[in-house]
Design a protein around this motif. Structure first.
Motif, short mmCIF file in Angstrom:
data_model
loop_
_atom_site.label_atom_id
_atom_site.label_comp_id
_atom_site.label_asym_id
_atom_site.label_seq_id
_atom_site.Cartn_x
_atom_site.Cartn_y
_atom_site.Cartn_z
N SER A 171 0.56 7.99 3.95
CA SER A 171 1.14 9.31 4.16
C SER A 171 2.33 9.21 5.12
N ASP A 172 3.08 10.29 5.21
CA ASP A 172 4.24 10.28 6.11
C ASP A 172 3.83 10.31 7.58
N ARG A 173 2.54 10.50 7.88
CA ARG A 173 2.06 10.48 9.25
C ARG A 173 1.70 9.08 9.72
N TYR A 174 1.62 8.15 8.79
CA TYR A 174 1.22 6.77 9.10
C TYR A 174 2.29 6.08 9.93
N LYS A 175 1.87 5.45 11.02
CA LYS A 175 2.79 4.68 11.86
C LYS A 175 2.58 3.19 11.57
N LEU A 176 3.63 2.54 11.16
CA LEU A 176 3.56 1.12 10.85
C LEU A 176 3.55 0.30 12.13
N ILE A 177 2.50 -0.50 12.32
CA ILE A 177 2.38 -1.39 13.47
C ILE A 177 2.36 -2.82 12.93
N GLN A 178 3.36 -3.60 13.29
CA GLN A 178 3.45 -4.98 12.81
C GLN A 178 2.40 -5.85 13.50
N ASN A 179 1.88 -6.83 12.77
CA ASN A 179 0.95 -7.79 13.37
C ASN A 179 1.54 -8.42 14.64
N LYS A 180 2.80 -8.76 14.59
CA LYS A 180 3.43 -9.45 15.71
C LYS A 180 3.42 -8.59 16.97
N LYS B 38 -6.10 4.41 15.43
CA LYS B 38 -5.74 4.55 14.03
C LYS B 38 -4.22 4.51 13.94
N HIS B 39 -3.71 4.31 12.73
CA HIS B 39 -2.26 4.18 12.56
C HIS B 39 -1.59 5.56 12.58
N MET B 40 -1.85 6.28 13.66
CA MET B 40 -1.22 7.59 13.84
C MET B 40 -0.53 7.67 15.20
N THR B 41 -0.55 6.56 15.94
CA THR B 41 0.01 6.56 17.28
C THR B 41 0.78 5.26 17.52
N ASP B 42 1.62 5.28 18.53
CA ASP B 42 2.42 4.10 18.84
C ASP B 42 1.61 3.09 19.64
N PHE B 43 2.17 1.90 19.78
CA PHE B 43 1.49 0.81 20.48
C PHE B 43 2.42 0.25 21.55
N SER B 44 1.89 0.11 22.76
CA SER B 44 2.68 -0.42 23.87
C SER B 44 2.35 -1.90 24.07
N LYS B 45 3.31 -2.76 23.80
CA LYS B 45 3.10 -4.20 23.96
C LYS B 45 2.86 -4.55 25.43
N GLU B 46 3.49 -3.80 26.33
CA GLU B 46 3.34 -4.07 27.76
C GLU B 46 1.89 -3.86 28.21
N ASP B 47 1.23 -2.86 27.62
CA ASP B 47 -0.15 -2.57 28.01
C ASP B 47 -1.11 -3.69 27.63
N SER B 48 -0.78 -4.45 26.58
CA SER B 48 -1.70 -5.48 26.08
C SER B 48 -1.95 -6.56 27.12
N SER C 9 0.85 -1.19 0.00
CA SER C 9 0.00 0.00 0.00
C SER C 9 0.88 1.24 0.00
N VAL C 10 0.24 2.38 -0.22
CA VAL C 10 0.91 3.68 -0.15
C VAL C 10 0.22 4.49 0.92
N LYS D 170 -4.60 0.70 5.55
CA LYS D 170 -5.45 1.77 6.09
C LYS D 170 -6.93 1.42 6.14
N THR D 171 -7.30 0.17 5.86
CA THR D 171 -8.72 -0.19 5.86
C THR D 171 -9.24 -0.51 7.25
N ARG D 172 -8.34 -0.72 8.21
CA ARG D 172 -8.78 -1.09 9.56
C ARG D 172 -7.82 -0.49 10.58
N SER D 173 -8.35 -0.07 11.71
CA SER D 173 -7.51 0.39 12.80
C SER D 173 -6.76 -0.80 13.39
N PHE D 174 -5.95 -0.57 14.42
CA PHE D 174 -5.25 -1.69 15.02
C PHE D 174 -5.57 -1.77 16.51
N GLY D 175 -5.44 -2.97 17.07
CA GLY D 175 -5.66 -3.14 18.50
C GLY D 175 -6.48 -4.39 18.80
#
Length: 230
Positions: free
Chosen positions: A47-56, A150-160, A44-45, A119-124
């Motif tokens: 924007s530069d604001r998009y934060k990549l969050i890996q499935n893992k 949305k893919h505009m913020t970081d994700f804390s694995k510890e919080d999960s 996909s393509v 970008k079709t789905r948020s993450f979490g």
């Protein structure tokens, strides 16, 4: 038990961001490509604001917590959409269930996890007990914890892991409240008002909305059916 390695391989393929260029090699600084590391395929393509969050990063802490706490789970649904561009997982915890009305309503705790690279789905994820789950992410039931961004913020694995632990601990408390609702009788007018609110304010699929309508219609027609807040 952790998911089979074949399942993990499908889930955890690595992706990366890479620069985009025009045919004359001019850099496009406001956009980036999301590409698979193993094949180089551009997914996909963004924007530069998009934060990549890996499935893992999302799924692994949850499976690891369930493994460490010896919490049994089953896959209710496992979807890799468009060859992995989006992922949707619905887990049932069979040992965490409660019978609201014996023989009729048995609710299990569930964990719904999701992510996308297009970008079709948020993450979490969402943890709770749900009577209806729509494909658009809407649920009817009780959320006991969630991390959804949305893919505009970081994700804390510890919080999960902490959120999953807290949600599981809440299940028995909520269950007692649900049984109370099953004993609270309501009038036809009160029931019709609740149905009207559901139809106006919840974005249910046509199938799930009909399910709610049919349940209430059955309660109206059958004089032996208890009409309750549940």
């Amino acid at each position: 038990m952790l998911p089979p390695q074949e399942t993990l391989d499908k889930l955890y393929f690595n992706v990366r961001t890479q620069e985009l260029h025009t045919p004359d090699l001019t850099n496009l600084p406001r956009h980036r490509a999301i590409a698979r590391v193993d094949t180089g395929e551009v997914l996909s393509v963004v924007s530069d604001r998009y934060k990549l969050i890996q499935n893992k990063d999302i799924f692994s802490p949850i499976f690891e917590y369930l493994e460490e706490s010896q919490t049994n789970y089953e896959f209710k649904k496992f979807q890799l959409i468009r060859d992995g561009l989006a992922t949707y997982i619905d887990l049932i915890l069979p040992d965490k269930s409660i019978s609201i009305t014996p023989g009729l309503d048995n609710l299990h705790m569930r964990i719904i996890m999701f992510n996308s690279y297009d970008k079709t789905r948020s993450f979490g994820f969402i943890i709770g007990a749900f009577r209806i789950i729509c494909s658009n992410g809407m649920v009817i039931g009780t959320r006991m914890g969630s991390i959804v961004h949305k893919h505009m913020t970081d994700f804390s694995k510890e919080d999960s892991g902490e959120m999953i632990k807290t949600g599981i601990e809440r299940f028995d408390i909520y269950g007692a409240n649900w049984k109370g609702l099953a004993e609270q009788l309501i009038t036809l007018d009160e029931g019709n008002t609740r149905l009207d609110l559901i139809q106006k304010h919840l974005k249910l699929s046509e199938k799930n909305l009909k399910h709610v309508q049919d349940n209430w219609s059955s309660a109206i027609i059958n004089p032996e059916t208890k009409r309750t807040n549940w």
